[in-house]
Design an enzyme around this catalytic site. Structure first.
Site, mmCIF file in Angstrom:
data_model
loop_
_atom_site.group_PDB
_atom_site.id
_atom_site.type_symbol
_atom_site.label_atom_id
_atom_site.label_comp_id
_atom_site.label_asym_id
_atom_site.label_seq_id
_atom_site.Cartn_x
_atom_site.Cartn_y
_atom_site.Cartn_z
ATOM 1 N N TYR A 142 -31.702 11.094 36.766
ATOM 2 C CA TYR A 142 -31.427 10.050 37.050
ATOM 3 C C TYR A 142 -33.042 9.086 37.752
ATOM 4 O O TYR A 142 -32.049 8.080 37.328
ATOM 5 C CB TYR A 142 -30.453 10.315 38.515
ATOM 6 C CG TYR A 142 -29.414 10.695 38.055
ATOM 7 C CD1 TYR A 142 -28.834 11.974 37.726
ATOM 8 C CD2 TYR A 142 -28.113 9.398 38.197
ATOM 9 C CE1 TYR A 142 -27.273 11.998 36.622
ATOM 10 C CE2 TYR A 142 -26.706 10.196 37.727
ATOM 11 C CZ TYR A 142 -26.429 11.169 36.556
ATOM 12 O OH TYR A 142 -25.552 10.910 37.176
ATOM 13 N N LYS A 187 -30.611 26.666 34.876
ATOM 14 C CA LYS A 187 -30.918 26.817 33.854
ATOM 15 C C LYS A 187 -32.387 27.370 33.610
ATOM 16 O O LYS A 187 -33.241 26.484 32.935
ATOM 17 C CB LYS A 187 -31.119 25.150 32.448
ATOM 18 C CG LYS A 187 -30.609 25.428 31.015
ATOM 19 C CD LYS A 187 -29.096 26.709 30.633
ATOM 20 C CE LYS A 187 -29.685 26.483 29.222
ATOM 21 N NZ LYS A 187 -28.305 27.672 28.638
ATOM 22 N N ASP A 219 -24.469 26.860 32.147
ATOM 23 C CA ASP A 219 -23.272 26.800 30.935
ATOM 24 C C ASP A 219 -22.411 27.871 31.596
ATOM 25 O O ASP A 219 -21.414 27.717 31.073
ATOM 26 C CB ASP A 219 -24.037 26.558 30.043
ATOM 27 C CG ASP A 219 -25.196 28.117 29.856
ATOM 28 O OD1 ASP A 219 -25.052 28.409 30.909
ATOM 29 O OD2 ASP A 219 -25.662 28.377 28.696
ATOM 30 N N ASP A 243 -23.084 16.584 38.956
ATOM 31 C CA ASP A 243 -22.364 15.639 37.665
ATOM 32 C C ASP A 243 -21.119 16.091 37.011
ATOM 33 O O ASP A 243 -20.328 15.177 37.074
ATOM 34 C CB ASP A 243 -23.142 13.867 37.234
ATOM 35 C CG ASP A 243 -22.195 12.965 36.436
ATOM 36 O OD1 ASP A 243 -21.916 12.659 37.267
ATOM 37 O OD2 ASP A 243 -23.135 12.953 35.449
ATOM 38 N N ASP A 247 -16.813 16.452 37.387
ATOM 39 C CA ASP A 247 -16.145 16.232 37.046
ATOM 40 C C ASP A 247 -14.842 17.137 36.573
ATOM 41 O O ASP A 247 -13.698 17.033 36.499
ATOM 42 C CB ASP A 247 -16.608 15.616 36.086
ATOM 43 C CG ASP A 247 -16.529 13.851 36.068
ATOM 44 O OD1 ASP A 247 -17.282 13.886 37.545
ATOM 45 O OD2 ASP A 247 -16.111 12.689 35.461
HETATM 46 C C1 IPM Z 1 -21.030 10.435 39.978
HETATM 47 C C2 IPM Z 1 -20.998 8.926 38.641
HETATM 48 C C3 IPM Z 1 -22.160 8.278 38.803
HETATM 49 C C4 IPM Z 1 -23.084 9.650 38.692
HETATM 50 C C5 IPM Z 1 -22.242 7.096 37.615
HETATM 51 C C6 IPM Z 1 -20.798 6.568 38.368
HETATM 52 C C7 IPM Z 1 -23.916 6.509 37.764
HETATM 53 O O1 IPM Z 1 -20.619 9.420 37.726
HETATM 54 O O2 IPM Z 1 -21.152 9.393 41.157
HETATM 55 O O3 IPM Z 1 -20.716 11.171 40.064
HETATM 56 O O4 IPM Z 1 -23.801 9.464 38.023
HETATM 57 O O5 IPM Z 1 -23.654 9.786 39.818
HETATM 58 MN MN MN Z 2 -19.936 12.004 37.659
#
Ligand code: IPM
Ligand code: MN
Length: 353
Positions: A142, A187, A219, A243, A247
């Site tokens: 990032y 990884k 993975d 990240d 999710d």
């Molecule tokens: C998160 C989001 C952010 C990230 C984006 C919006 C930049 O997806 O907080 O997980 O990738 O960190």
């Molecule tokens: Mn995210």
């Protein structure tokens, strides 16, 4: 105690869910005799439209001079499909993380029994799953060196020893507070940065003899999370892996609208839902305010105000049990509640307790 909040509603559904989160914070402060003050600041697309910067200096200063930041969400589709856009709302979030030194992102993956049927996973796999992902938030790809041209582009997954040590320490300490099981996700079979992570983790592990530390390739971790989510207690990983895995974690619980997070580090901590700004739902009073409200619970808990946090969690659980739910988790034929109604119900519950 005295509590000064910087309130950053941001874009999309942000302002609506923030209204409910703030109402809950107010109700709790009234109930427990805390002196709450707060100030709003702009960020994200809203701030780009107003001042051309997704994390303006005024917003940064307000954050620095507050005890905590309550953040909702940023993002607007008008930027998504425009690769030439010079500034993007998400850069505001990244700037906030970097400037406040928020290197540790704590994302609990908690399942709610009454929502297990909403999970894409089988009930018996997901019931009782409860783990925390600790994501490094100010390093890696990032923020590493980037290059972007027509025919060539790269990002650099750059980490230094102090950056890795401080986040692993957070991981080990969380594991000590929980079930003493830490999974370091990397990884290391391919990436040099991961090998450094693993090496440092192996050096640190003997300082935490009570913690069972295991090492897992990312993975494999992604697979294990859906095969056996209950395996995990505390997981610690670098920025990009964290990240992606969070999710995945959020969807196995049944609703992304329920998961809060805390980002802590060198300066003011930030509390925010893990979901995005859901622009399509803006103004429709359908967004689930629970992730924002649970972020408020994490905020109080950060200041060691446990009873305050517990009461919020109790109110949230009661609302779910009594089917006071936004449309995406409403039971068939149940009464209809919007963002405002769910928030108001929870505030009432707190007041009447
Ligand atoms: C998160 C989001 C952010 C990230 C984006 C919006 C930049 O997806 O907080 O997980 O990738 O960190
Ligand atoms: Mn995210």
């Amino acid at each position: 105690m005295k509590l000064k909040l910087a309130v950053l509603p941001g874009d999309g559904i942000g302002p609506e869910i923030m209204e409910q989160g703030l109402a809950v914070a107010k109700a709790i402060c009234e109930k427990f005799g805390h002196e709450l003050s707060y100030e709003y600041a702009i960020c994200g697309a809203d701030a780009i439209d107003k001042v051309g910067d997704p994390f303006p200096e005024d917003t940064f200063n307000l954050c620095l001079n507050s005890d905590a930041v309550l953040f909702a969400s940023v993002g607007d589709p008008k930027f998504d499909n425009n690769p030439n856009a010079k500034v993007r709302p998400e850069q505001g979030l990244l700037a906030m993380r970097k400037k406040l030194g928020l290197f540790a992102n704590i994302r609990p993956v908690t399942t709610f029994d009454c929502l297990v049927h909403k999970s894409p996973l089988k009930d018996e796999l997901v019931r009782g799953a409860d783990f925390i992902c600790i994501r490094e938030l100010t390093g890696g790809m990032y923020f590493g060196e980037k290059y972007e041209a027509d025919d060539k582009a790269y990002d650099t997954n750059f980490y230094t020893r102090p950056e890795i040590e401080r986040i692993l320490k957070v991981g080990f300490e969380y594991a000590m507070k929980r079930n003493k099981h830490l999974t370091v996700v990397d990884k290391a079979n391919v990436l040099a940065s991961s090998r450094l992570w693993r090496k440092i983790a192996q050096e640190m592990a003997p300082q935490y003899p009570e913690v069972t530390t295991d090492y897992m390739y990312v993975d494999n971790a992604a697979m294990r999370m859906i095969q056996e989510p209950r395996f995990f207690d505390v997981m610690v990983t670098e920025n990009t892996f964290g990240d992606i895995l969070t999710d995945e974690g959020s969807c196995i619980t049944g609703s992304m609208g329920l998961l809060p997070s805390a980002s802590t580090g060198e300066h003011t901590p930030v509390f925010e839902p893990i979901h995005g700004s859901w622009p399509q739902a803006k103004g429709l009073n359908i967004a689930n305010p629970l992730a924002q409200i649970l972020s408020v619970a994490m905020l109080f808990e950060y200041f060691d105000l446990k009873a305050e946090g517990s009461l919020i969690r109790e109110a949230v659980n009661a609302s779910l049990d009594q089917n006071v739910r936004t449309p995406e988790i409403q039971v068939e034929g149940g009464a209809k509640y919007g963002t405002k109604e769910v928030g108001a119900w929870i505030v009432d519950y707190i007041k009447n307790k």
